[in-house]
Design a protein around this motif. Structure first.
Motif, PDB file in Angstrom:
ATOM      1  N   ILE A  90       0.764  -1.129  -0.139  1.00 54.28           N
ATOM      2  CA  ILE A  90       0.027  -0.005  -0.076  1.00 54.28           C
ATOM      3  C   ILE A  90       0.884   1.139   0.086  1.00 54.28           C
ATOM      4  O   ILE A  90       0.764   2.369  -0.664  1.00 54.28           O
ATOM      5  CB  ILE A  90      -1.003  -0.226   1.293  1.00 54.28           C
ATOM      6  CG1 ILE A  90      -1.971  -1.150   0.988  1.00 54.28           C
ATOM      7  CG2 ILE A  90      -1.609   1.356   1.123  1.00 54.28           C
ATOM      8  CD1 ILE A  90      -2.738  -1.305   2.236  1.00 54.28           C
ATOM      9  N   ALA A 142      -3.632   0.687  -3.966  1.00 52.76           N
ATOM     10  CA  ALA A 142      -4.711   0.510  -2.790  1.00 52.76           C
ATOM     11  C   ALA A 142      -5.858  -0.270  -3.522  1.00 52.76           C
ATOM     12  O   ALA A 142      -5.967  -0.290  -4.915  1.00 52.76           O
ATOM     13  CB  ALA A 142      -5.503   2.123  -2.665  1.00 52.76           C
ATOM     14  N   LYS A 161      -0.475   7.816   4.922  1.00 50.92           N
ATOM     15  CA  LYS A 161       0.337   8.009   3.745  1.00 50.92           C
ATOM     16  C   LYS A 161       1.637   8.791   3.813  1.00 50.92           C
ATOM     17  O   LYS A 161       2.937   8.426   3.477  1.00 50.92           O
ATOM     18  CB  LYS A 161      -0.598   8.320   2.555  1.00 50.92           C
ATOM     19  CG  LYS A 161       0.276   8.440   1.218  1.00 50.92           C
ATOM     20  CD  LYS A 161       0.830   7.181   0.558  1.00 50.92           C
ATOM     21  CE  LYS A 161       1.364   7.235  -0.697  1.00 50.92           C
ATOM     22  NZ  LYS A 161       1.982   6.099  -0.877  1.00 50.92           N
ATOM     23  N   CYS A 190      -9.161   5.335  -0.342  1.00 51.45           N
ATOM     24  CA  CYS A 190      -8.049   5.222  -0.940  1.00 51.45           C
ATOM     25  C   CYS A 190      -7.541   6.145  -1.717  1.00 51.45           C
ATOM     26  O   CYS A 190      -6.248   6.028  -1.801  1.00 51.45           O
ATOM     27  CB  CYS A 190      -8.576   4.002  -2.135  1.00 51.45           C
ATOM     28  SG  CYS A 190      -8.969   2.369  -1.655  1.00 51.45           S
ATOM     29  N   PRO A 228      -2.808   6.651  -4.313  1.00 53.21           N
ATOM     30  CA  PRO A 228      -2.269   5.287  -5.415  1.00 53.21           C
ATOM     31  C   PRO A 228      -1.946   5.864  -6.343  1.00 53.21           C
ATOM     32  O   PRO A 228      -2.323   6.705  -7.206  1.00 53.21           O
ATOM     33  CB  PRO A 228      -3.593   4.714  -5.165  1.00 53.21           C
ATOM     34  CG  PRO A 228      -4.492   5.563  -5.317  1.00 53.21           C
ATOM     35  CD  PRO A 228      -4.249   6.796  -4.313  1.00 53.21           C
TER      36      PRO A 228
END
Length: 261
Positions: free
Chosen positions: A88, A93, A118, A173, A178
């Motif tokens: 991840i 994601a 993140k 997400c 991502p």
């Protein structure tokens, strides 16, 4: 061209390669020598009848299941042995069939947690980090507006409808920024109006450069979104190509689509 751990050549325009992946569960061959590539910034659909191995393949991609044979290469790096958390962090994601959210927390908190994670993996903020906290919360609010939940930021996530829970999970997400987004039946349980709104949202996300792999049973969704389609049946790929090529493939009609498509 780059070369993966198995010596296969890989196009730099491909963000994901699945090379010879096989997986058995006891006597069941869930995946058999699966090979596919996903082009960067594309929307790639994976379809097939129930039990074809679609979700198993996504679980291998995200590291929840280890393949018996073969490898998954993401952005030039093999993922074998990499933990799901680190996958991840590297930029993949996933939206699950059943929405994975934090009930009992607000929508804003759900998305903000992904934003903090993140950045540095820290879920607590000290007074010296007030600027970062403000930035993360502002971004979380913007993401919620983007997925159509801007008017519900302070609501308990557990009280949302199924469709809104799916939109919230998509927002979570997106907060992780991502490179590749895996979506497992993102419109399941939605009315047609909400499905069409989700299609429009996913197209908008594609315009930002995020690559998407979509598993979906709704052919309206598949043919509205996908630039390329891979068809699985009994754990093996039986077709791969552009939507019109797949639509007209007799093996696909027999295995999945049916004559009406």
């Amino acid at each position: 061209m780059a070369t993966g751990a198995n010596g296969a050549a890989q196009d730099r325009d491909d963000i994901l390669q699945v090379n010879g992946v096989s997986k058995r569960f006891g006597g069941l061959q869930a995946l058999g020598d699966v090979n596919l590539t996903v082009a960067r910034s594309s929307i790639h659909a994976i379809i097939g009848p129930n039990g074809a191995g679609k979700s198993t393949l996504l679980n291998v991609m995200i590291g929840l299941i280890e393949a018996d044979e073969g490898e998954v290469v993401f952005d030039g790096t093999p993922l074998r042995g990499v933990s799901p958390h680190n996958i991840i962090q590297r930029g993949i994601a996933r939206v699950f069939q059943t929405p994975q959210i934090f009930p009992g927390m607000t929508l804003l908190e759900n998305v903000a947690i992904a934003g903090f994670s993140k950045r540095d993996g820290q879920f607590t903020v000290n007074p010296h980090q007030s600027l970062k906290r403000s930035e993360v919360m502002d971004e979380a609010s913007a993401i919620l507006r983007r997925v159509g939940l801007g008017g519900k930021v302070a609501e308990d996530a557990g009280h949302l409808s199924r469709g809104d829970k799916r939109r919230l999970e998509l927002g979570v997400c997106l907060a992780a920024h991502p490179k590749l987004l895996l979506l497992d039946e993102p419109t399941a349980g939605m009315a047609r109006h909400d499905t069409n709104k989700t299609i429009d949202l996913l197209k908008e996300i594609a315009d930002t450069g995020v690559t998407k792999v979509v598993i979906e049973h709704d052919m309206h969704v598949v043919f509205s979104l996908a630039e390329r389609i891979t068809v699985l049946a009994q754990g093996r790929i039986i077709a791969d190509g552009k939507p019109d090529e797949v639509r007209g493939d007799p093996k696909v009609r027999e295995a999945y689509l049916g004559g009406e498509h």
